[in-house]
Design a protein around this motif. Sequence first.
Motif, PDB file in Angstrom:
ATOM      1  N   ALA A  36       0.832  -1.203   0.000  1.00 40.69           N
ATOM      2  CA  ALA A  36       0.000   0.000   0.000  1.00 40.69           C
ATOM      3  C   ALA A  36       0.871   1.260   0.000  1.00 40.69           C
ATOM      4  O   ALA A  36       0.574   2.243  -0.696  1.00 40.69           O
ATOM      5  CB  ALA A  36      -0.929  -0.009   1.212  1.00 40.69           C
ATOM      6  N   LYS A  37       1.952   1.229   0.747  1.00 38.45           N
ATOM      7  CA  LYS A  37       2.854   2.385   0.793  1.00 38.45           C
ATOM      8  C   LYS A  37       3.599   2.541  -0.542  1.00 38.45           C
ATOM      9  O   LYS A  37       3.803   3.656  -1.028  1.00 38.45           O
ATOM     10  CB  LYS A  37       3.850   2.224   1.937  1.00 38.45           C
ATOM     11  CG  LYS A  37       3.206   2.233   3.324  1.00 38.45           C
ATOM     12  CD  LYS A  37       4.243   2.056   4.422  1.00 38.45           C
ATOM     13  CE  LYS A  37       3.577   2.057   5.794  1.00 38.45           C
ATOM     14  NZ  LYS A  37       4.567   1.845   6.880  1.00 38.45           N
ATOM     15  N   ILE A  38       4.001   1.417  -1.117  1.00 39.95           N
ATOM     16  CA  ILE A  38       4.690   1.467  -2.406  1.00 39.95           C
ATOM     17  C   ILE A  38       3.771   2.032  -3.479  1.00 39.95           C
ATOM     18  O   ILE A  38       4.197   2.787  -4.359  1.00 39.95           O
ATOM     19  CB  ILE A  38       5.203   0.067  -2.792  1.00 39.95           C
ATOM     20  CG1 ILE A  38       6.283  -0.387  -1.810  1.00 39.95           C
ATOM     21  CG2 ILE A  38       5.760   0.059  -4.213  1.00 39.95           C
ATOM     22  CD1 ILE A  38       6.700  -1.832  -1.975  1.00 39.95           C
ATOM     23  N   GLU A  39       2.479   1.668  -3.407  1.00 37.09           N
ATOM     24  CA  GLU A  39       1.512   2.196  -4.375  1.00 37.09           C
ATOM     25  C   GLU A  39       1.389   3.708  -4.248  1.00 37.09           C
ATOM     26  O   GLU A  39       1.258   4.411  -5.260  1.00 37.09           O
ATOM     27  CB  GLU A  39       0.149   1.535  -4.173  1.00 37.09           C
ATOM     28  CG  GLU A  39       0.092   0.104  -4.697  1.00 37.09           C
ATOM     29  CD  GLU A  39      -1.289  -0.503  -4.569  1.00 37.09           C
ATOM     30  OE1 GLU A  39      -2.002  -0.160  -3.598  1.00 37.09           O
ATOM     31  OE2 GLU A  39      -1.665  -1.310  -5.433  1.00 37.09           O
ATOM     32  N   MET A  40       1.431   4.231  -3.013  1.00 36.90           N
ATOM     33  CA  MET A  40       1.382   5.684  -2.821  1.00 36.90           C
ATOM     34  C   MET A  40       2.593   6.347  -3.461  1.00 36.90           C
ATOM     35  O   MET A  40       2.472   7.376  -4.145  1.00 36.90           O
ATOM     36  CB  MET A  40       1.313   6.006  -1.327  1.00 36.90           C
ATOM     37  CG  MET A  40      -0.004   5.612  -0.652  1.00 36.90           C
ATOM     38  SD  MET A  40       0.011   5.898   1.137  1.00 36.90           S
ATOM     39  CE  MET A  40       0.246   7.672   1.186  1.00 36.90           C
ATOM     40  N   LEU A  41       3.783   5.766  -3.257  1.00 40.41           N
ATOM     41  CA  LEU A  41       4.989   6.309  -3.881  1.00 40.41           C
ATOM     42  C   LEU A  41       4.900   6.235  -5.400  1.00 40.41           C
ATOM     43  O   LEU A  41       5.285   7.171  -6.105  1.00 40.41           O
ATOM     44  CB  LEU A  41       6.224   5.536  -3.393  1.00 40.41           C
ATOM     45  CG  LEU A  41       6.601   5.685  -1.920  1.00 40.41           C
ATOM     46  CD1 LEU A  41       7.712   4.699  -1.557  1.00 40.41           C
ATOM     47  CD2 LEU A  41       7.053   7.111  -1.624  1.00 40.41           C
ATOM     48  N   ASP A  42       4.374   5.112  -5.896  1.00 37.67           N
ATOM     49  CA  ASP A  42       4.247   4.940  -7.337  1.00 37.67           C
ATOM     50  C   ASP A  42       3.275   5.959  -7.926  1.00 37.67           C
ATOM     51  O   ASP A  42       3.506   6.484  -9.017  1.00 37.67           O
ATOM     52  CB  ASP A  42       3.778   3.517  -7.640  1.00 37.67           C
ATOM     53  CG  ASP A  42       3.770   3.217  -9.127  1.00 37.67           C
ATOM     54  OD1 ASP A  42       4.858   3.091  -9.710  1.00 37.67           O
ATOM     55  OD2 ASP A  42       2.666   3.129  -9.706  1.00 37.67           O
ATOM     56  N   ASN A  43       2.183   6.219  -7.209  1.00 37.04           N
ATOM     57  CA  ASN A  43       1.216   7.214  -7.690  1.00 37.04           C
ATOM     58  C   ASN A  43       1.856   8.601  -7.769  1.00 37.04           C
ATOM     59  O   ASN A  43       1.576   9.377  -8.687  1.00 37.04           O
ATOM     60  CB  ASN A  43      -0.004   7.249  -6.763  1.00 37.04           C
ATOM     61  CG  ASN A  43      -0.871   6.012  -6.910  1.00 37.04           C
ATOM     62  OD1 ASN A  43      -0.848   5.341  -7.939  1.00 37.04           O
ATOM     63  ND2 ASN A  43      -1.628   5.693  -5.878  1.00 37.04           N
ATOM     64  N   THR A  44       2.715   8.906  -6.791  1.00 33.55           N
ATOM     65  CA  THR A  44       3.410  10.191  -6.812  1.00 33.55           C
ATOM     66  C   THR A  44       4.334  10.286  -8.025  1.00 33.55           C
ATOM     67  O   THR A  44       4.357  11.295  -8.738  1.00 33.55           O
ATOM     68  CB  THR A  44       4.230  10.373  -5.518  1.00 33.55           C
ATOM     69  OG1 THR A  44       3.341  10.362  -4.392  1.00 33.55           O
ATOM     70  CG2 THR A  44       4.994  11.692  -5.543  1.00 33.55           C
ATOM     71  N   LEU A  45       5.094   9.220  -8.272  1.00 33.62           N
ATOM     72  CA  LEU A  45       5.986   9.211  -9.433  1.00 33.62           C
ATOM     73  C   LEU A  45       5.205   9.305 -10.741  1.00 33.62           C
ATOM     74  O   LEU A  45       5.618   9.990 -11.681  1.00 33.62           O
ATOM     75  CB  LEU A  45       6.834   7.933  -9.424  1.00 33.62           C
ATOM     76  CG  LEU A  45       7.947   7.870  -8.370  1.00 33.62           C
ATOM     77  CD1 LEU A  45       8.584   6.485  -8.352  1.00 33.62           C
ATOM     78  CD2 LEU A  45       9.000   8.937  -8.643  1.00 33.62           C
ATOM     79  N   GLN A  46       4.058   8.605 -10.798  1.00 33.53           N
ATOM     80  CA  GLN A  46       3.244   8.643 -12.010  1.00 33.53           C
ATOM     81  C   GLN A  46       2.700  10.048 -12.250  1.00 33.53           C
ATOM     82  O   GLN A  46       2.638  10.521 -13.389  1.00 33.53           O
ATOM     83  CB  GLN A  46       2.083   7.646 -11.899  1.00 33.53           C
ATOM     84  CG  GLN A  46       1.265   7.485 -13.175  1.00 33.53           C
ATOM     85  CD  GLN A  46       2.101   7.001 -14.351  1.00 33.53           C
ATOM     86  OE1 GLN A  46       2.878   6.063 -14.223  1.00 33.53           O
ATOM     87  NE2 GLN A  46       1.968   7.651 -15.493  1.00 33.53           N
TER      88      GLN A  46
END
Length: 336
Positions: A309-319
């Motif tokens: 879930a935390k990695i997805e938040m980071l990924d959304n920021t990068l996206q």
Amino acid sequence: MTGDLYDRVAGRTLRELLTEHPVAADFFINYNLQNLRDDLPLHEALDYADENTLLDFGLDKTTVLDQLVLFLQTVAEEKQTAVVQEITILGGRTKSGDAEEFTLSIRPGEIVSIVGPTGSGKSRLLADIECLAQRDTPTKRQVLVNGRTLGDEERFAMDGRLVAQLSQNMNFVMDLSVGEFLEMHAKSRLHPDPAKVATECFAAANDLAGEKFTPQTKVTQLSGGQSRALMIADTACMSASPIVLIDEIENAGVDRRQAVRMLAKNEKIVLISTHDPLLALMAGKRLVIKNGGVHKIIETTPEERESLAKIEMLDNTLQSIRNRLRTGERITPDTM
């Protein structure tokens, strides 16, 4: 058996043939022979076929019958293909010749990720599964289907029906629009409603693609990411292959999370080679490849799910940053 089928087909009227084999209507439509007399035995009805029409397809009366028999045999074989309840991968040898001490069974709906350094042997594992290896590849691995060893005749008859592979590079050479391509594929799969499934597949592809396209877009004009999105959607919506192999989808310019979920939802066995922590942890298991062999099999834990879930938040920021760069915006510390 083939001769018996040929005689039965040639001696039946078109009306009788279509009653017994409704799918044959698609064959005649594809060759523009739908207007044949249906009250004559087929071998006689073909005497009245337009010669120019046959020549356009490089056919004559005999080859039409040959192609029809082959078509009906192929359809029958597709229906008889066993339902895959599981595949089992038996360990072979590493690059050093050491034994791989593992056995892994995978069922429909499961996702397995394959991780390891570049050159470690991830693609070789996918290749072993693609060819349904029987101790005859460099790794000496073996793939069982529903717990059974496959003989060469069965193995190569099933090859291409059981496994669909999405490679890193994909190019179209046919001059068709996206809509025409999807509908043609749906018809070749003998789908009862080709237009409907083509529309559903197109919508799914656009959900995955970073940049949208239309049904009128030529397939040769699609970007790499759009092509990958189209083929992932096509595999999920149309392909009968129960096993899907994906090589590094993170480089494809598609919504990779949605792509994997789409395939798993359609009860496919999905194996994905990846360097992406997001995809690796989305899988129920991950195979760690080292020195050409399976070094570890790790089941994803609840704690790792929380980390996801935390990695997805980071990924959304990068996206979000990627999208803003693509549209010409500036990136500053206060907007991250």
